[in-house]
Design a protein around this motif. Structure first.
Motif, short mmCIF file in Angstrom:
data_model
loop_
_atom_site.label_atom_id
_atom_site.label_comp_id
_atom_site.label_asym_id
_atom_site.label_seq_id
_atom_site.Cartn_x
_atom_site.Cartn_y
_atom_site.Cartn_z
N PRO A 62 -3.21 -6.26 1.97
CA PRO A 62 -4.55 -6.29 1.38
C PRO A 62 -4.85 -6.13 0.00
O PRO A 62 -5.90 -5.82 -1.13
N SER A 63 -4.37 -4.83 -0.50
CA SER A 63 -4.49 -4.37 -1.44
C SER A 63 -4.00 -5.13 -2.78
O SER A 63 -4.04 -5.38 -3.88
N ASN A 64 -2.65 -5.63 -2.71
CA ASN A 64 -1.59 -6.83 -3.63
C ASN A 64 -1.62 -7.50 -2.76
O ASN A 64 0.02 -7.90 -2.05
N PRO A 65 -2.28 -8.71 -3.14
CA PRO A 65 -1.98 -9.70 -1.69
C PRO A 65 -0.20 -11.01 -2.50
O PRO A 65 0.58 -12.22 -1.25
N ASN A 66 0.42 -9.79 -3.33
CA ASN A 66 2.12 -10.32 -3.61
C ASN A 66 2.90 -10.26 -3.05
O ASN A 66 4.29 -10.41 -2.58
N LEU A 67 2.55 -9.22 -2.69
CA LEU A 67 3.37 -8.40 -1.02
C LEU A 67 2.99 -9.28 0.60
O LEU A 67 2.06 -8.97 0.90
N ILE A 68 3.89 -9.80 1.11
CA ILE A 68 3.95 -10.31 2.67
C ILE A 68 4.74 -9.20 3.15
O ILE A 68 6.22 -9.71 3.04
N VAL A 69 4.64 -9.21 4.28
CA VAL A 69 6.05 -8.60 5.04
C VAL A 69 5.98 -9.47 6.89
O VAL A 69 4.56 -9.84 6.94
N GLY A 70 7.19 -9.35 7.09
CA GLY A 70 7.10 -10.29 8.01
C GLY A 70 8.23 -9.83 9.26
O GLY A 70 8.81 -8.87 8.99
N GLY A 71 7.75 -9.64 10.74
CA GLY A 71 8.58 -9.54 11.56
C GLY A 71 9.65 -10.61 12.12
O GLY A 71 8.92 -11.76 12.61
N CYS A 72 11.17 -10.19 12.06
CA CYS A 72 11.81 -11.46 13.15
C CYS A 72 11.80 -10.85 14.17
O CYS A 72 11.40 -9.90 14.76
N ILE A 73 12.56 -11.97 15.16
CA ILE A 73 12.54 -11.96 16.40
C ILE A 73 13.79 -11.30 16.67
O ILE A 73 13.81 -10.57 18.03
N ASN A 74 14.41 -11.18 15.99
CA ASN A 74 15.86 -10.05 16.04
C ASN A 74 15.17 -8.61 15.57
O ASN A 74 16.23 -7.51 16.72
#
Length: 164
Positions: A62-74
């Motif tokens: 929310p502070s820097n929309p250029n950063l995206i975090v993802g959660g993997c199935i593993n």
């Protein structure tokens, strides 16, 4: 997910748990993707975010929309930085108001296409050995004013800044 005129969706193979277990030895290096579209061109993806495994959830910072975090199935957590691709995502095409509009023009190929969408590699990846034991199905960014201390206790750092 949506952030600043961008829509993103995670794609992966629709394998059942048993199929994943059977294929796990064959699919050692198969990458999954998160596709990003700009509202200015809803037909063609503008970026592909590469992931080591299927992504179950992801969230823009929310502070820097250029950063995206993802959660993997593993159980791993992955971070992408799309700063170098902002210009590509913010291209505004000139639209002749007498014509069909941006969506119809894209459908009939009357607007110029961008070159192929680049594949963006992740900039950080958590350790599989020290990570989650199951797939990551939810992610939250901690607000800038909070700090997590040992034991999971959160502290409002703005509160301490005001007291000094």
């Amino acid at each position: 997910m949506c952030s600043l005129g961008i829509v993103a969706v995670s794609v992966g193979e629709p394998y059942s748990l048993n199929e994943r277990i059977e294929l796990s030895f064959k699919l050692v290096h198969s990458n999954s993707l998160v596709l990003l579209w700009s509202f200015t061109d809803p037909i063609h993806p503008q970026l592909f975010l590469e992931a080591p495994e299927d992504i179950l959830c992801f969230k823009f910072n929310p502070s820097n929309p250029n950063l995206i975090v993802g959660g993997c199935i593993n159980g791993q957590v992955v971070i992408w930085d799309i700063t170098d691709y902002q210009e590509r995502l913010q291209i505004h095409r000139s639209i002749n108001t007498k014509e069909k509009g941006p969506v119809m023009n894209a459908l009939f190929n009357t607007e110029p296409k961008l070159d192929h969408a680049p594949i963006v590699s992740y900039v950080a990846l958590s350790s599989i050995d020290a990570g989650h034991s199951k797939g990551v199905t939810g992610i939250e960014w901690i607000p800038d004013h909070l700090e997590v201390r040992e034991g999971g206790k959160t502290i409002n750092v703005n509160q301490f800044a005001c007291q000094k």
